[in-house]
Design an enzyme around this catalytic site. Structure first.
Site, PDB file in Angstrom:
ATOM      1  N   GLU A  48     -10.964   7.063  -7.197  1.00  0.00           N
ATOM      2  CA  GLU A  48     -10.745   6.481  -6.179  1.00  0.00           C
ATOM      3  C   GLU A  48     -10.398   5.280  -6.353  1.00  0.00           C
ATOM      4  O   GLU A  48     -10.081   4.409  -5.031  1.00  0.00           O
ATOM      5  CB  GLU A  48     -11.793   7.045  -4.693  1.00  0.00           C
ATOM      6  CG  GLU A  48     -11.969   8.232  -4.619  1.00  0.00           C
ATOM      7  CD  GLU A  48     -11.086   9.169  -4.086  1.00  0.00           C
ATOM      8  OE1 GLU A  48     -10.309   8.137  -3.760  1.00  0.00           O
ATOM      9  OE2 GLU A  48     -10.815  10.482  -4.247  1.00  0.00           O
ATOM     10  N   ASP A  49      -9.158   5.758  -6.996  1.00  0.00           N
ATOM     11  CA  ASP A  49      -7.862   4.186  -7.337  1.00  0.00           C
ATOM     12  C   ASP A  49      -9.446   2.527  -7.725  1.00  0.00           C
ATOM     13  O   ASP A  49      -8.414   1.974  -7.489  1.00  0.00           O
ATOM     14  CB  ASP A  49      -7.678   3.697  -6.559  1.00  0.00           C
ATOM     15  CG  ASP A  49      -6.573   5.212  -6.249  1.00  0.00           C
ATOM     16  OD1 ASP A  49      -6.029   5.425  -7.071  1.00  0.00           O
ATOM     17  OD2 ASP A  49      -6.004   5.498  -5.175  1.00  0.00           O
TER      18      ASP A  49
END
Lengths: 320, 1143
Positions: free
Chosen positions: B754-755
């Site tokens: 998630e980044d």
């Protein structure tokens, strides 16, 4: 298991040795060994670096923490580091880090009184121990630089009326705790490539095709023998495992023209030191530290209390 | 070697032969040198200060007494002096930095020359006074009245000013305030649209110096009406026409056009007029008289005849003047409005688009301040007049002096301007204007935020409207407004930003232009018959919304005007637009139009030749010379419609009239930072525009001399390896906000989902992402009304509080350089206990009369900071004020937010030792690792090219470029050439490297895409956000835990969470959360009456106060809030009774 020995006897061949640069081959061992060495060199060979800064006066443009951080990153000659004590283990000073066994004191007092900007550099640091001084980046072999201008590592620049006065204490430490204690600028290794040219197939290529094929490698690995017009390996180690030549051969319809393997048991190491210790010493120290660590493992099998004996190495083994 | 290579390239460039296409890029830095980034603000303010203010004063230059008309005061001149402050009758020059530091207003005196009558009754003498100060005007920084104007870098530095600071804002009471650019619909222009009921209408918002009004002509049930606010309801158009003297129906029909289509549309209206028996002007006026809005508060005697006439003259289409009772121009104007509306009825295409940029005007600070000043000036004059008359009626012994009364009003001008700018509330009574949020505190988070803030355009419409039209990207925005830079969320598409080269015009003198039009063959309206108005072979000439007349050869006329403009005979910003569809020529010289410079081309050949560019490079030629010599010209949105603009000279055809200077100038300042934005998915660029404003870096050269409430700085900011032309033009390379990080795009450890990004601990040790956070604490040594004042005393060296006062100096203030911990005292202040009455005895107040009001530092426990600076100054009320600047140096930690320049933000997921990090054969070890899943859905190809270009850049020692759309003009490097450079330096052409795992030492399965990417550290840091609490403060009223991090509040178990627990059946957990952990309270309940009693500690029993006994008391627990509810209900005469059963 008892009695079976997996012991091997790795061989080291030194290719190139300078004060801050070392290139050597490590053969007849495996990746775990090579990587362990690399990791120890990076993170566990002790050096000395400024760890505590007491600012007495600072009217420069940079703030106190900024200066302290910069001071910490200055490499200090650390030949003494292996025999020095960690200040937390030092009995002589109860770990307050102010005795000769575990610390070196530095003073810096610079004031600018001229109209020109004054560079405060690592040379302005006055050490209490002549063996621990900031690394002199000025070397005879540095080509292209005017040696008179090369005045150490700049800490801060002062204008007229600005003054910097401080006391700094350098301590022994390892790179794992902070990168400033890492003696290595670069430690890397590569597998030695093994290149087999299929001579028969190569002969089917025209000279033009050969040239084209050689050109397809981004690095100078292959060359043409000026006499025989045969493709030869000039520098196998220049090969970066980029597969470009193999792809090229495939696209030329000559799959299997060349076969390249990585030799699983030989490594080419490149070690660059920050100057804190000589590259060769770095390697030797690394082996020493590695040995100590292994000793600790062996001993801990026998006695539980052996843990404490090794001080901070023990802590490592417990997963510190 | 890198330097040598760079030089050789330059030489080559200089000695290159004359190319067919001229590199016009050099014009841009010249443009910015001449115009600057915030020139629109400066121009507008300069215009106000130099011209507008004089106009305002001239228009209201005479104050004449009502009592004795021979007594008057006349303003002969007005000017604004040097910025200065007057305190205790001593005037000191002000510098902007002084104002910032000591909370002053950067303002200059408004000085007038007056001529007035002295003495009353018999001895009247006319006197003159020069340079009378009537108030002070806040001065825009870098405007022509600012002391920074025209100063060079060294002089600016001496004044404590950053040379890169754009100016264009005000300093009011120490805070920097920007007056936002306001977007609104054009004034004095006919706009055809539909109203809420879907009826077609033609509306015009008229605005003159004296009035503002809106006139709407609308079509309702086949009939045409006029809607005016002054009338109670809409009135038939024919009545209006007749009232204005158009008694003949035929003439009206002629004016609209004799085409039967139009006549047919008008017929029902004529019919209606005839039906209501209105035939003559007199009848029409009588008809209208009945419809005039009656003011409830006005006395009936004032409601005399002729009000309808006045309304027609002053309110209906107020921008058309009625000279000597001549209504004809107004009739024609109304007829033209009707015709335009009918055209729209017959053909929907003729409708005007309200979102079209050409129909919009930008209101800038100068215009806004002039509105305010005019109002304040008029108020002052009327006050003066009132005072004057009041004094004249009394008989006074001393000499009557008008100028004395004037002095009383000066305070209101200073105050009014200052208050408006500091609160942002514009209240102009005459125009019934009450606008809020006109000013904002200048964003000083990063340099880009500052510059970006100055180009921001705030919308006039409310944000809640659901329609998509105003939010959509308008094709006419091209080159004028940045297509990327707009916020997300509710203001999306409404708040816009100017593009790099946009200029906003200021008003220009109308008179000479009008007479020029006439001399160029415009037939005057007065001389035309109604029939001639719409003859097919000629065009109407409309000047700033006013119909001037007709011209037989519109194209000739337009060309002549343009030629004059290019020759510099008329203003460079005058626009001439031939509208073929409406058969009109629009000439505009009004302020607030957006325009941009373009290269003029003759039959597709650029007028700018290499020799011109050489002159520019040699410094002989400036940007203004280009405009003066007719090589460049400014086109506004409307005139762009008459031009055929080629993007590049090579694409120009014989029809081409103009050539763009550089295509990347369509972007604004914020979007200009993005390398290769044309390779990114467009929303990503929008995200970056928002994030670039939150990035930490250097703010200004004087950043360490400032005393901002909050300041984020990066310890080692860098210049991006991959730059753009905009970056160099704006100065981002000098005040960067980020660092070039070596990024490996690979999956590592699972802490990067998630980044999230994985960071190298050694990089952080060496200073990557390290930042300085500075906060301001302030204190005032207050003086009170009774003469007492606070005092700051020496700290106690012994005693219980000594530990908390360790950082104090002997003067009772924290010393710079000291480490400050939470709960430490930073100012040892004492205040008098009695500050209201009594006085100070001559011996001074005894120590016992003081109470301690020391201020303590409140920060997160365990976090220490350093006192950076302490500054003392005197505020407006002569109180001693002290500002403390607290500094904190932070290294990145897990949870800190980072972002690249491509809208790819992520938090630090984990920090890993360098030896565990992957490394290449060359020994390159990344600074951070980014998960490859960030790419497919985001489609930020620009980021990949940035990586490639950055890698090539570090290898060859040359900064690579990635300007938007820059590949054809050489302002962006092509991937092919980048790859070639990479291969030359022994890298793979695709930027991927052969990588070994740092943990095992084995090669990784795949080649890893690795190279430098410019990363920004954003201001959101966990340290400022993390919060947890076990026990803590409670609210006094409800005894429930407090709310919010700042109050060390509890974490709320909200309704939805409660619902989950109910559904799950975890009743005891709900009980625990909602009561035991919140506000449990033990109550005494009477089983008989069901009311709450109390516990008597003497008798050790509960007693019911209603039953007056303690016989039937039960003890139970309930939430304190519940008890509170019962009591509140009881106070409202509702009795809640508890019925208890055995549990």
């Amino acid at each position: 298991m008892e009695g079976v020995s997996y012991q091997r006897f790795p061989k080291v061949k030194i290719r190139e040795l300078k004060d801050d640069y070392l290139k050597f081959e490590l053969r007849e061992t495996d990746a775990s060994m090579a990587n362990a060495l690399r990791r120890v060199m990076l993170a566990e060979v002790p050096t000395i670096a400024i760890d505590l800064v007491e600012i007495e006066g600072n009217s420069s443009v940079l703030n106190d923490e900024f200066l302290a951080h910069r001071l910490g990153l200055i490499p200090l000659t650390s030949d003494r580091a292996m025999v020095m004590r960690f200040s937390r283990d030092c009995d002589a000073c109860d770990g307050d880090g102010q005795c000769e066994f575990c610390s070196v004191e530095f003073h810096l007092h610079v004031r600018c009184d001229s109209d020109q900007t004054l560079d405060v550099t690592s040379h302005d640091l006055v050490s209490s121990d002549p063996s621990v001084v900031p690394v002199d980046v000025q070397r005879a072999d540095s080509v292209g630089y005017d040696t008179s201008e090369q005045r150490g590592i700049i800490i801060v620049k002062l204008r007229r009326g600005q003054e910097l006065r401080l006391r700094a204490i350098a301590r022994k430490g390892i790179g794992k705790d902070h990168a400033k204690w890492s003696p290595a600028a670069t430690v890397t290794f590569m597998y030695e490539p093994e290149i087999h040219i299929n001579e028969d197939m190569m002969e089917t290529l025209s000279l033009e095709e050969k040239r084209e094929w050689i050109e397809s490698s981004p690095t100078k690995v292959f060359g043409l023998d000026p006499n025989t017009q045969q493709v030869i390996v000039i520098d196998a180690e220049a090969y970066t495992y980029d597969d470009e030549v193999i792809k090229k051969a495939d696209s030329m319809g000559k799959s299997g023209l060349v076969e390249i393997y990585a030799k699983e048991d030989s490594f080419i190491f490149t070690v660059e030191s920050t100057g804190a210790i000589k590259a060769s010493q770095l390697f030797i120290n690394a082996i020493e530290v590695l040995k100590q660590k292994l000793d600790a493992v062996r001993l801990s099998e026998d006695t539980e209390e052996a843990d404490d004996q090794f001080g901070e190495l023990g802590a490592h083994m417990r997963g510190g | 070697m890198g330097v040598a290579e760079h030089l050789s390239v330059d030489k080559q460039f200089l000695s290159a032969p004359v190319k067919s296409t001229v590199d016009k890029f050099q014009l841009l830095p010249e443009f910015l040198k001449v115009r600057g980034l915030v020139k629109q603000h400066l121009d507008s303010f300069n215009y106000f200060v130099n011209t507008e203010i004089k106009k305002i004063v001239r228009a209201n230059d005479r104050i004449t007494s009502l009592v004795d008309p021979s007594i008057y005061l006349k303003y002969t001149d007005v000017k604004i002096g040097e910025p200065s402050i007057t305190a205790d009758n001593v005037t000191d020059a002000l510098t902007p930095h002084m104002c910032r530091l000591s909370d002053l207003t950067y303002s200059a005196p408004i000085m007038v020359n007056i001529e007035y009558v002295r003495g009353s009754h018999v001895h009247k003498t006319i006197e003159e006074k020069r340079n009378v100060v009537i108030g002070s005007m806040p001065i825009m920084l870098r405007s022509c009245r600012c002391i920074l104007n025209g100063k060079d870098e060294a002089e600016l530095a001496r004044l404590g000013e950053c040379p890169l600071d754009p100016g264009g804002y005000f300093i009011v009471k120490g805070t920097e305030k920007v007056i936002l650019i306001q977007e609104q619909l054009s004034k004095n222009r006919i706009i055809i649209g539909t109203d809420k009921k879907g009826r077609l209408n033609a509306s015009i918002t008229s605005s003159t110096e004296s009035t503002k009004s809106q006139t709407v002509i609308l079509m309702d049930k086949e009939k045409i009406y006029v809607h005016l606010n002054a009338f109670t309801k809409q009135v038939p158009i024919m009545v209006i026409m007749k009232a204005m003297g158009m008694e003949s129906d035929q003439e009206v029909v002629q004016m609209v056009g004799r085409d039967p289509k139009y006549a047919a549309l008008l017929l029902p209206s004529i019919q209606e007029c005839a039906d209501s028996d209105v035939h003559t002007q007199q009848q029409a006026l009588e008809f209208l008289e009945k419809k005039v809005k009656k003011f409830t508060f006005s006395n009936p005697s004032q409601d005399k005849e002729g009000r309808a006439m006045d309304i027609l003259r002053d309110v209906l289409v107020a921008n058309v003047p009625v000279r000597r009772g001549n209504f004809r121009p107004k009739c024609i104007y109304v007829a033209v409005m009707m015709r335009r509306m009918m055209e729209a009825i017959l053909n929907k295409d003729a409708m005007d688009d309200k979102d079209y940029v050409g129909n919009k005007r930008l209101e800038l600070s100068g215009q806004l301040i002039s509105l305010l000043f005019e109002d304040l000036f008029k108020t002052m004059n009327s006050e003066t007049k009132k005072n004057m008359d009041m004094n004249l009626t009394k008989t006074r012994s001393n000499l009557f002096d008008v100028s004395k009364f004037m002095m009383k009003g000066t305070y209101s001008i200073t105050q009014g301007l200052e208050r408006a700018i500091s609160t942002g509330n514009w209240d102009v009574k005459r125009f019934r204007m009450h606008r809020k949020g006109m000013t904002q505190v200048l964003a000083r988070l990063s340099f880009i935020a500052t510059v970006g803030h100055m180009t921001k355009i705030s919308p006039q419409f409310e944000k809640s409207r659901k329609v998509s039209g105003p939010r959509a990207l308008q094709p006419s925005q091209w080159g004028m407004l940045c297509p990327c830079d707009t916020p997300e969320g509710e203001a999306c598409g409404l708040v816009k930003n100017l593009a790099l080269m946009t200029h906003v015009t200021t008003d220009e003198e109308e008179g000479p232009l009008i007479s020029l039009c006439h001399s160029l063959g415009v037939e005057d309206l007065e001389l035309l018959s109604a029939e001639e108005l719409h003859t097919p072979n000629s065009f109407l000439v409309i000047f700033n919304g006013l119909i001037l007349g007709k011209h037989k050869q519109p194209q000739h006329f337009a060309n002549a005007m343009r030629k004059l403009r290019r020759a510099g005979k008329i203003g460079e910003f005058v626009s001439i637009f031939v509208n073929e569809k409406q058969r009109c020529v629009y000439v505009a010289s009004d302020g607030g139009r957006v325009c941009r410079p373009l290269v003029i081309a003759d039959k597709g050949v650029s007028r700018i030749k290499e020799l011109h560019m050489k002159e520019l490079r040699d410094g002989i030629r400036t940007f203004n010379d280009f405009v003066r010599d007719g090589l460049l010209e400014y086109l506004d949105v409307n005139e762009e419609n008459n031009a055929l603009i080629a993007l590049y000279e090579s694409e120009a055809g014989p029809e081409t009239t103009h050539i763009e200077i550089e295509p990347f100038t369509i972007l604004g300042v914020c979007a200009g930072l993005i390398p290769f934005p044309h390779h990114n998915q467009s929303p990503r660029n929008t995200y970056q525009c928002a994030m670039g404003k939150q990035a930490m870096g250097n703010i200004a050269y004087n950043q360490l001399c400032r005393m901002d409430t909050l300041l984020y700085l990066l310890v080692y900011p860098q210049r991006p390896l991959l730059t753009t032309r905009t970056i160099e033009l704006v100065g981002y390379d000098k005040l960067g906000a980020g660092q070039n990080a070596t990024v490996a795009v690979m999956s590592y450890s699972g802490y990067d989902i998630e980044d999230a990004i994985v960071m190298n601990k050694s990089s952080l040790d060496r200073g990557f992402g390290r930042c300085i956070v500075m906060k301001k604490l302030s204190a005032t040594n207050q003086t009170y009304g009774n003469g007492t004042s606070d005092r700051i005393i020496r700290p106690q060296k012994v005693g219980s509080d000594a530990e908390r006062m360790q950082i104090l100096d002997d003067d009772g203030l924290a010393a710079p350089g000291e480490i400050i911990r939470p709960q430490d005292v930073y100012i040892n202040k004492e205040s008098p206990i009695n500050s209201k009455d009594g006085g100070v005895p001559p011996t001074g107040l005894p120590d016992s009369a003081y109470k301690s009001t020391r201020q303590t530092y409140k920060g997160p426990q365990g976090e220490t900071a350093v006192v950076d600076r302490v500054s003392l100054y005197t505020d407006n009320n002569n109180n001693l004020c002290i500002k403390f600047l607290i500094r904190q140096t932070r290294r990145p930690e897990v949870g800190d937010k980072f972002s690249s320049r491509h809208g790819q933000k992520g938090v630090c997921g984990t920090i890993v030792q360098q030896e565990d990090f992957p490394f290449s054969e060359r020994g390159i070890c990344p600074d951070l690792i980014m998960n490859p899943h960030g790419f497919p859905s985001r489609m930020t190809i620009g980021k990949m090219i940035e990586l490639l270009g950055g890698k090539a850049g570090v290898s060859c020692g040359r900064f690579h470029y990635g300007s938007a759309f820059g590949e054809p003009s050489g302002h962006a490097d092509r991937v092919e050439t980048i790859s070639e450079t990479l291969v030359n330096h022994g890298f793979s052409y695709n930027g991927k490297d052969f990588i070994y795992s740092g943990i095992t030492g084995c090669p990784l399965q795949a080649y890893i895409f690795m190279g430098p990417i410019y990363y920004q550290k954003l201001k959101h840091m966990v340290l400022d956000k993390m919060h947890a609490r076990a026990r803590g403060p409670r609210v006094m009223l409800t005894r429930q835990p407090t709310e919010g991090r700042s109050r060390d509040g509890g974490l709320r178990l909200g309704e939805m969470e409660r619902d989950c627990l109910i559904a799950y059946g975890a009743s005891m957990l709900i009980f625990e959360r909602l009561m035991i952990s919140s506000d449990p309270f033990e109550v005494q309940v009477c089983r008989v009456c069901g009311l709450l009693g109390y516990y008597n500690h003497k008798l050790k029993t509960g007693i019911c106060s209603t039953c007056k006994n303690g016989d039937n008391i039960s003890t139970m627990k309930l939430p304190y809030a519940c008890k509170l509810l019962f009591q509140e209900l009881q106070s409202m005469n509702i009795v809640p009774r508890l019925k208890l059963t055995e549990a």
